[in-house]
Scaffold this active site. Structure first.
Site, PDB file in Angstrom:
ATOM      1  N   SER A  23       1.081  -1.269   0.483  1.00 23.48           N
ATOM      2  CA  SER A  23       0.242  -0.127   0.178  1.00 23.48           C
ATOM      3  C   SER A  23       0.798   0.917  -0.289  1.00 23.48           C
ATOM      4  O   SER A  23       0.233   2.091  -0.139  1.00 23.48           O
ATOM      5  CB  SER A  23      -0.906   0.263   1.428  1.00 23.48           C
ATOM      6  OG  SER A  23      -0.582   0.158   2.679  1.00 23.48           O
TER       7      SER A  23
ATOM      8  N   HIS B 198      -5.305  -4.537  -0.352  1.00 26.75           N
ATOM      9  CA  HIS B 198      -5.392  -3.353  -1.767  1.00 26.75           C
ATOM     10  C   HIS B 198      -5.526  -3.532  -2.654  1.00 26.75           C
ATOM     11  O   HIS B 198      -5.435  -2.594  -3.467  1.00 26.75           O
ATOM     12  CB  HIS B 198      -3.758  -2.155  -1.335  1.00 26.75           C
ATOM     13  CG  HIS B 198      -4.261  -1.055   0.013  1.00 26.75           C
ATOM     14  ND1 HIS B 198      -4.699   0.109   0.282  1.00 26.75           N
ATOM     15  CD2 HIS B 198      -4.286  -1.374   1.056  1.00 26.75           C
ATOM     16  CE1 HIS B 198      -4.859   0.403   1.088  1.00 26.75           C
ATOM     17  NE2 HIS B 198      -4.093  -0.574   2.211  1.00 26.75           N
TER      18      HIS B 198
ATOM     19  N   LYS C 121     -12.105  -0.675   1.882  1.00 26.46           N
ATOM     20  CA  LYS C 121     -11.274  -0.312   0.880  1.00 26.46           C
ATOM     21  C   LYS C 121     -12.061  -0.562  -0.375  1.00 26.46           C
ATOM     22  O   LYS C 121     -12.616   0.591  -0.508  1.00 26.46           O
ATOM     23  CB  LYS C 121     -10.473  -0.655   0.510  1.00 26.46           C
ATOM     24  CG  LYS C 121      -9.305  -0.352   2.216  1.00 26.46           C
ATOM     25  CD  LYS C 121      -7.851  -1.063   1.918  1.00 26.46           C
ATOM     26  CE  LYS C 121      -6.475  -0.804   3.123  1.00 26.46           C
ATOM     27  NZ  LYS C 121      -7.346  -1.229   4.238  1.00 26.46           N
TER      28      LYS C 121
END
Length: 396
Positions: free
Chosen positions: A185, A213, A243
């Site tokens: 990330s 991610h 996310k």
């Protein structure tokens, strides 16, 4: 407050502030979308993990509202008593479909997943080969397991192979796991999963990928494991639902017997109240959207490529990101924080990230464009980046 505690806190807080390492938190007034409001000021938001814009999606909001009317606001118990609603079962079936596995289990957060799954399978008789740049939750999950932690150099397959061979030949461990982020990330690079799988097969390693991610971002939205076509070769696919999916929670996907084991031995599943029903329904709907269409994924990558090209043309050091994550690497911590503050004053919210999140001397602002940004927003951000970058001598 005890004198010893007061002294400890005052001394250490002062040290962090003096070194430019103290993180100031600015509350967002309203939804966390492509434009946010902080202290009454509208800002172009380049710091959220809301990759696909689903956190503020109108369809998902309506699903959540309707679910509250039927199920209420809470699950009411832990999963193993009577907190497992039919909604949780449907979610986990959808997660398994999304990740291409036999089964899946949901948790209250991505951090919880790593604390839960690693320690449920690994113990003091085992060893874990862990990428040196793995997320803090992986590190803590490994520590909790009490297994021997053997770090290998970031994405260095020669080092991984040598350490895997040494661990196996030592005869000290019953089981050995290799664990890595799917997408890292801070720099936006992708793990070398094909090479990791090859090494794992050679030495009979358990494979674990934290794709927090990557889910919704790589593999046409299905994640980094799918990106490489390795659904049948990774034992643990872990991810977050907060996310790209836009809501909250986490999951582990894999073989049915592994999920069955986590349901009886992973402590966050056993001792934490289940995810709220509205969130569960919204997550399930979000997953279906990604299964049905790549439109949001494609827009995310278009925006990411556009911003990346613009920042690079201006002369910023954006590293070697392979994903929409785009760092502007400044270096010195105080300059990094000053750069972030000036961006905010000019209309861009791009949070500074410094030690201990990244190594000292590699401070950066990390840009997280989303599918919800318009090109006009990104153009406005680039104008501000140029102005502030030249003002502070970061670019010419």
């Amino acid at each position: 407050m005890s004198k010893a505690l007061h002294s400890f806190l005052e001394e250490n807080l002062k040290e962090l502030r003096d070194q430019g390492l103290y993180n100031e938190i600015e509350p967002v007034e309203g939804p966390n979308g492509p434009i946010i409001k902080i202290k009454g000021k509208n800002l172009i938001n380049l710091s959220a993990n809301n990759y696909l814009g689903l956190a503020t999606n109108a369809q998902l909001k309506e699903v959540a509202k309707q679910t509250i009317d039927v199920y209420g606001v809470g699950a009411g118990a832990v999963r193993t008593i009577n907190g497992t609603l039919d909604l949780h079962v449907k979610l986990e079936e959808k997660l398994a479909e999304f990740k291409g596995t036999e089964a899946a289990i949901s948790y209250q957060s991505g951090f919880n997943c790593n604390m839960a799954a690693i320690s449920a399978v690994m113990d003091k008789n085992d060893a874990i080969l862990s990428d040196a740049l793995n997320h803090a939750s992986i590190i803590d999950g490994c520590r909790l397991s009490k297994a021997k932690i053997i770090a290998f150099n970031h994405s260095d397959m020669t080092d991984l192979r040598n350490k895997a061979q040494a661990a196996v030949e030592s005869g000290l461990y019953k089981k050995i796991m290799v664990i890595t982020d799917g997408v890292f990330s801070m720099d936006g690079d992708i793990a070398k999963l094909p090479e990791i799988v090859e090494i794992a097969k050679e030495f009979d390693l358990i494979t674990y990928v934290d794709d927090a991610h990557g889910s919704g971002v790589t593999g046409k939205g299905m994640g980094t494991v799918k990106h490489f076509g390795l659904q049948n070769d990774i034992d643990f696919q872990m991810g977050t639902l907060s996310k790209a999916i836009g809501v909250v929670g986490g999951y582990v996907a894999g073989k049915q017997n592994m999920i069955d084991w986590l349901k009886v031995r992973s402590r966050p599943f056993l001792f934490s109240t289940a995810l709220p029903p509205a969130d569960v329904a919204a997550i399930t709907a979000a997953l279906q959207m990604l299964i049905d269409s790549t439109e949001l994924h494609d827009q995310l990558w278009e925006n990411g490529d556009y911003l990346k090209a613009g920042l690079k043309k201006l002369g910023f050091n954006i590293g070697n990101s392979e994903t929409p994550i785009t760092p502007c690497i400044i270096g010195e911590e105080k300059l990094t924080q000053q750069f972030s503050r000036r961006l905010l004053e000019e209309g861009v919210y791009a949070k500074s990230i410094v030690f201990p999140t990244v190594q000292k001397g590699t401070g950066r602002v990390r840009n997280m464009p989303s599918a919800a940004h318009t090109q006009a927003m990104l153009d406005d951000a680039l104008v501000i980046y140029e102005k502030v970058g030249k003002e502070l001598g970061i670019i010419n």
